[in-house]
Design an enzyme around this catalytic site. Structure first.
Site, PDB file in Angstrom:
ATOM      1  CG  ASP A  80       1.602  55.216  77.536  1.00 14.09           C
ATOM      2  OD1 ASP A  80       2.226  55.778  76.657  1.00 14.09           O
ATOM      3  OD2 ASP A  80       1.620  54.657  78.899  1.00 14.09           O
ATOM      4  CG  HIS A  81       4.760  52.984  76.358  1.00 10.06           C
ATOM      5  ND1 HIS A  81       6.334  52.954  75.332  1.00 10.06           N
ATOM      6  CD2 HIS A  81       5.085  54.162  76.993  1.00 10.06           C
ATOM      7  CE1 HIS A  81       6.263  53.840  75.640  1.00 10.06           C
ATOM      8  NE2 HIS A  81       5.817  54.271  76.659  1.00 10.06           N
ATOM      9  CG  HIS A 178       8.297  54.677  81.346  1.00  9.92           C
ATOM     10  ND1 HIS A 178       8.617  53.724  80.476  1.00  9.92           N
ATOM     11  CD2 HIS A 178       7.416  55.910  80.802  1.00  9.92           C
ATOM     12  CE1 HIS A 178       8.038  54.244  79.009  1.00  9.92           C
ATOM     13  NE2 HIS A 178       7.947  55.866  79.062  1.00  9.92           N
ATOM     14  N   GLY A 179       8.791  55.729  85.587  1.00 21.21           N
ATOM     15  CA  GLY A 179       8.918  55.310  86.904  1.00 21.21           C
ATOM     16  C   GLY A 179       9.747  56.574  87.863  1.00 21.21           C
ATOM     17  CG  HIS A 208       7.043  58.759  75.890  1.00 22.13           C
ATOM     18  ND1 HIS A 208       6.441  57.159  76.446  1.00 22.13           N
ATOM     19  CD2 HIS A 208       7.368  58.700  74.533  1.00 22.13           C
ATOM     20  CE1 HIS A 208       5.638  57.575  75.208  1.00 22.13           C
ATOM     21  NE2 HIS A 208       5.831  58.934  74.114  1.00 22.13           N
ATOM     22  N   GLY A 209       8.256  59.323  79.858  1.00 20.49           N
ATOM     23  CA  GLY A 209       9.206  59.648  81.249  1.00 20.49           C
ATOM     24  C   GLY A 209       9.358  60.701  81.743  1.00 20.49           C
TER      25      GLY A 209
END
Length: 287
Positions: A80-81, A178-179, A208-209
């Site tokens: 990931d990333h 994210h988060g 994503h996210g």
């Protein structure tokens, strides 16, 4: 059964379902994901960020690989990333079957150049590649990166990016971060951008996210070309809140095999919900 992302998501796209990619930051969360997927006969993606690899070490990756091989359902191990070619090569050496190279904060041409080079390296050893256009936000509560300002993916760039980089999947920024989202913040996905990108591209798209967004929006995105949804905070927060609760109720306990089982069960509830939401249940039979 360990496979690569191209194999996994080609079936998902053809049959109109999505596969959740769960970030696994510990053995306990890894167990929760594998067990939850097996119990629902669902394919699944095990996702590890370079920061997590640094903490867990390459030796943990061997455990992940063995559990993926022995799983009763199709499993992908995904980086990931990844931010550098060194991240990519490390993941490939550890046995990952898919990697993401995130050049989204670079200029468009630099992103294309880096992603194309990674594709050439990874494809030579049958490893799938995910690229990204636009930028994912960051709530400030995640190590996964992102920017303070979300830059939406440009549909006009998507087709060009895919052709020039030869990526197998494409992460598109449509308004997520994210988060965990603050209580007073309600994310809203720009599904019109997603619809436009889906209409002009033919590879699986990635969201994503995926934590904290309304179920109905995630489900809608899965019907508009999203075949992979990244989920981290929703699972980790539930797991560690369960750990806190257990320790508060059992302050003298210190045996991991006593503390963690109930916490794994709580995490599995979230994992199973995501598999049901994305229509992934029983799709292992298609592989």
């Amino acid at each position: 059964m360990l496979i690569n992302m191209k194999e996994l998501l080609s079936i998902a796209k053809k049959n109109q379902f999505a596969v959740p990619a769960f970030n696994i930051g510990s053995l306990e969360i890894l167990k929760a994901v594998i067990e939850g997927a097996e119990e629902l006969n669902a394919p699944v993606i095990l996702e590890i960020h370079p920061t997590e690899i640094e903490y867990l070490t390459d030796a943990f990756a061997e455990t992940v690989k063995r559990m993926a091989y022995e799983a009763k359902v199709p499993v992908v191990i995904h980086l990931d990333h990844g931010g550098t070619k060194a991240d990519i090569i490390r993941a490939i050496n550890c046995g990952f079957t898919s990697v993401m190279i995130d050049g989204s904060t670079l200029s468009y041409e630099e992103n294309v150049e880096l992603t194309k080079e990674v594709s050439e390296i990874a494809h030579s050893v049958n490893v799938s590649v995910e690229g990204e256009i636009g930028t994912i936000g960051n709530t400030g509560l995640s190590f996964e990166g992102g920017t303070s300002e979300i830059i939406y993916a440009d549909p006009r760039q998507a087709e060009d990016f895919i052709q020039r980089t030869n990526v197998d999947t494409l992460a598109v920024a449509i308004g997520t971060a994210h988060g965990l989202y603050p209580k007073d913040f309600k994310p809203k996905l720009n599904l019109d951008i997603l619809r436009e990108i889906n209409n002009i591209t033919d590879i699986p798209l990635v969201l994503h996210g995926g934590s904290g967004n309304p179920d109905e929006e995630i489900a809608a995105a899965a019907k508009l070309g999203i075949c992979k949804v990244n989920i981290s905070s929703d699972v980790k927060s539930v797991f560690f809140n369960a750990v806190k609760k257990y320790m508060k109720e059992n302050p003298d306990e210190y045996e991991p095999n006593q503390i963690f089982p109930s916490c794994i069960l709580e995490a599995k509830k979230v994992i199973k919900h995501k598999l049901e939401l994305l229509n992934t249940v029983n799709k292992a039979d298609l592989y």
